[in-house]
Each structure stands twice: as C-alpha cells, then as structure tokens.
Scaffold this motif. Structure first.
Motif, PDB file in Angstrom:
ATOM      1  N   GLY A 171      36.055  45.403  32.046  1.00 33.10           N
ATOM      2  CA  GLY A 171      34.585  45.468  32.052  1.00 33.10           C
ATOM      3  C   GLY A 171      33.692  44.391  32.686  1.00 33.10           C
ATOM      4  N   TYR A 172      34.382  43.102  32.029  1.00 28.15           N
ATOM      5  CA  TYR A 172      33.564  42.001  32.454  1.00 28.15           C
ATOM      6  C   TYR A 172      33.714  41.875  33.746  1.00 28.15           C
ATOM      7  CZ  TYR A 172      31.960  37.226  31.500  1.00 28.15           C
ATOM      8  OH  TYR A 172      31.241  36.262  31.612  1.00 28.15           O
ATOM      9  N   LEU A 173      34.914  42.204  34.375  1.00 27.26           N
ATOM     10  CA  LEU A 173      34.927  41.909  35.970  1.00 27.26           C
ATOM     11  C   LEU A 173      33.974  42.986  36.582  1.00 27.26           C
ATOM     12  CD1 LEU A 173      36.275  40.694  38.292  1.00 27.26           C
ATOM     13  CD2 LEU A 173      38.337  42.291  38.147  1.00 27.26           C
ATOM     14  N   THR A 174      34.039  44.128  36.102  1.00 24.17           N
ATOM     15  CA  THR A 174      33.283  44.963  36.513  1.00 24.17           C
ATOM     16  C   THR A 174      31.791  44.887  36.690  1.00 24.17           C
ATOM     17  OG1 THR A 174      34.670  46.878  36.184  1.00 24.17           O
ATOM     18  CG2 THR A 174      32.685  47.557  36.568  1.00 24.17           C
ATOM     19  N   GLY A 175      31.183  44.409  35.354  1.00 20.51           N
ATOM     20  CA  GLY A 175      29.825  43.966  35.522  1.00 20.51           C
ATOM     21  C   GLY A 175      29.546  42.745  36.274  1.00 20.51           C
ATOM     22  N   THR A 176      30.342  41.773  36.290  1.00 19.64           N
ATOM     23  CA  THR A 176      30.231  40.532  37.287  1.00 19.64           C
ATOM     24  C   THR A 176      30.112  40.886  38.679  1.00 19.64           C
ATOM     25  OG1 THR A 176      31.352  39.348  35.739  1.00 19.64           O
ATOM     26  CG2 THR A 176      31.049  38.332  37.980  1.00 19.64           C
ATOM     27  N   ILE A 230      47.414  40.485  33.204  1.00 19.22           N
ATOM     28  CA  ILE A 230      46.416  41.094  33.722  1.00 19.22           C
ATOM     29  C   ILE A 230      44.847  40.897  33.234  1.00 19.22           C
ATOM     30  CG2 ILE A 230      45.223  43.452  34.186  1.00 19.22           C
ATOM     31  CD1 ILE A 230      48.275  44.512  33.805  1.00 19.22           C
ATOM     32  N   SER A 231      44.791  40.731  32.016  1.00 22.15           N
ATOM     33  CA  SER A 231      43.346  40.263  31.416  1.00 22.15           C
ATOM     34  C   SER A 231      42.860  39.056  31.920  1.00 22.15           C
ATOM     35  CB  SER A 231      43.644  40.309  29.895  1.00 22.15           C
ATOM     36  OG  SER A 231      43.725  41.378  29.439  1.00 22.15           O
ATOM     37  N   ALA A 236      39.710  35.627  34.954  1.00 25.06           N
ATOM     38  CA  ALA A 236      39.448  34.646  36.150  1.00 25.06           C
ATOM     39  C   ALA A 236      38.806  34.971  37.366  1.00 25.06           C
ATOM     40  CB  ALA A 236      40.879  34.027  36.356  1.00 25.06           C
ATOM     41  N   GLY A 237      38.885  36.236  37.820  1.00 26.22           N
ATOM     42  CA  GLY A 237      38.161  37.002  38.882  1.00 26.22           C
ATOM     43  C   GLY A 237      36.704  36.837  38.685  1.00 26.22           C
ATOM     44  N   ALA A 238      36.382  37.323  37.360  1.00 24.15           N
ATOM     45  CA  ALA A 238      35.001  37.083  37.065  1.00 24.15           C
ATOM     46  C   ALA A 238      34.326  35.755  37.226  1.00 24.15           C
ATOM     47  CB  ALA A 238      35.027  37.739  35.818  1.00 24.15           C
TER      48      ALA A 238
END
Length: 249
Positions: A171-176, A230-231, A236-238
């Motif tokens: 969710g954090y990556l999606t939001g970012t 994975i997390s 890291a991507g975010a």
C-alpha cells in the motif's frame, strides 16, 4: 538558526511519536472493520450435517477468522496509502526533517499498525468463537487457543502480522506511485486488473506459483524471510520514488 544539531534517529523518533498521536483514529477504524468482518464470519465458512435412524441429527459448522484477517489486510493497505497523501507529507514540515526521516517514521508507524492489526485479527478469532457459543446451539466445540496450543497460537499471530507488513508495504508503494504522478490513479488499477486477468486465464500455473510462493508456505521461517524481503523491496521502491516528488515551497 538552532545551535542544537538533531541526529536522524532523534528526528525519526519525534516524527514517529507525532504520527502515532495524529493517527489514533486509524486504530478506531480498525475496531470497526474487525467488528464488520466478525459479523460476516458468524455464518461460518462451511457446514455438514447427518442424521440417524433413531432421529438424532449432527450438524458440524466450521468457523474461521480468515475473513477478519482479509478485512484487516484491506485496512492496513488503505491506511498505508492514506499516509502518503500530500496533507500528511506537509505535516512533516513542522519538524526539521527530510524525505528519509519522513519515510522512516512512516514505515515505523506502519510496522506498529501491522503488529496491532495482525494480533487483533487473531484475538478477534477467539471473540468469534465466544459469540458462536453464546448465540448458537453449540454442544461441543473444537479449536486452538493459547492454553490449548501455545505454539500454534504464536504461529498464527506471527503469520498474521507478517501478512499485515506485506500489505502495508504494498500500500505504501502504491500510494507513493500515485503521489509521484496522479495519472497512476487510473493506470495502476488497470495494470493490476489486467495482470490478474491475464495470469488467471492465460497462465494458471504462474498464478498458482505466485499464490503458493506467498500464501501457501508451510514453514513460518521461510514465510518470514519471503515477506521481509518483498516488503523491504516495496519500502525501498517507495523511498526511491519519493525523492522525485515536488518540494514544498
């Protein structure tokens, strides 16, 4: 200019404490979400019945906290997206902070929320058992509790928390991604839906492999390693993408 130089850990700690106080309402919504999922679970996941020539009948109903866990994963996913919004990011400017400290504080908060949500989901399963005993015509019940099987109880809590961490990272990556470019509000759901449909219809073996890799791991330790890796990649991507966001002027 202040003569006191704040270390990164001090800044992250203060931001984290601020976010815990600011997002107390999130935990109130968790209670509501789990109560709703509890109501959905009262019907049981399946049941079988049989009768005898003497007129005796036996009905066996199976109850599971899976629905509660699924609703909690949806809760942590949405919470992770909300914490990336512009309004929340601007609150960080009340501190002497940078992108790194803000992201680290967000991640610490999400880890805390994941631990609370995951543990609460398992305990809600015991509440489900109590409600079914009180409301239903139950003569005999079976299930695992802390007193009956402490090892299985801790495995359930650990696995639930790990699921929450995984979905919070997603969710954090999606939001970012959405905050980097608003066009992804429409593009991202289309891409995810297209991928799910393509994999589910065109390549069932790949779909099964992905599902088994994440959700069907029998070893808690291997599952923990997979989830953490994975997390970490998602977080890291975010972090990397957040550096491309505009700076508030």
């Amino acid at each position: 200019m202040s003569l006191i130089e704040m270390s990164l850990s001090d800044v992250v700690k203060r931001q984290y404490e601020f976010k815990v106080r600011a997002f107390l309402g999130v935990f109130s919504s968790l209670v509501g979400v789990q109560l709703i999922s509890l109501l959905f679970s009262l019907g049981g996941v399946s049941s079988v019945g049989t009768g005898t020539s003497s007129g005796m009948s036996i009905n066996i109903s199976y109850y599971s906290a899976d629905m509660i866990v699924v609703f909690t994963m949806l809760w942590i996913f949405i919470t992770s997206i909300l914490i990336t919004t512009k309004a929340v990011r601007y609150d960080d400017f009340t501190f002497v902070a940078n992108r790194l400290s803000s992201n680290l504080a967000n991640i610490l908060f999400l880890l805390t929320a994941s631990a609370v949500g995951g543990a609460a989901a398992v305990f809600a399963g015991f509440l489900l058992k109590i409600v079914t005993f009180l409301m239903g015509n139950v003569q005999y019940g079976m299930g695992n509790s802390f007193m009956e099987a402490p090892a299985e109880f801790f495995i359930a809590v650990s696995a639930s928390i790990l699921y929450m961490i995984l979905f919070s990272a997603a969710g954090y990556l999606t939001g970012t991604i959405v905050q980097v470019n608003k066009v992804f509000i429409f593009v991202l759901p289309a891409l995810i839906t297209g991928f799910v449909v393509y994999v589910g219809i065109r390549n069932e073996e790949l779909a099964k492999s992905i599902f088994n890799f994440i959700f069907a791991e029998s070893s808690l330790w291997l599952f923990a390693v997979k989830t953490i890796i994975i997390s970490t990649l998602f977080f890291a991507g975010a972090l990397i993408l957040s550096n491309r966001m505009e700076v508030r002027k």
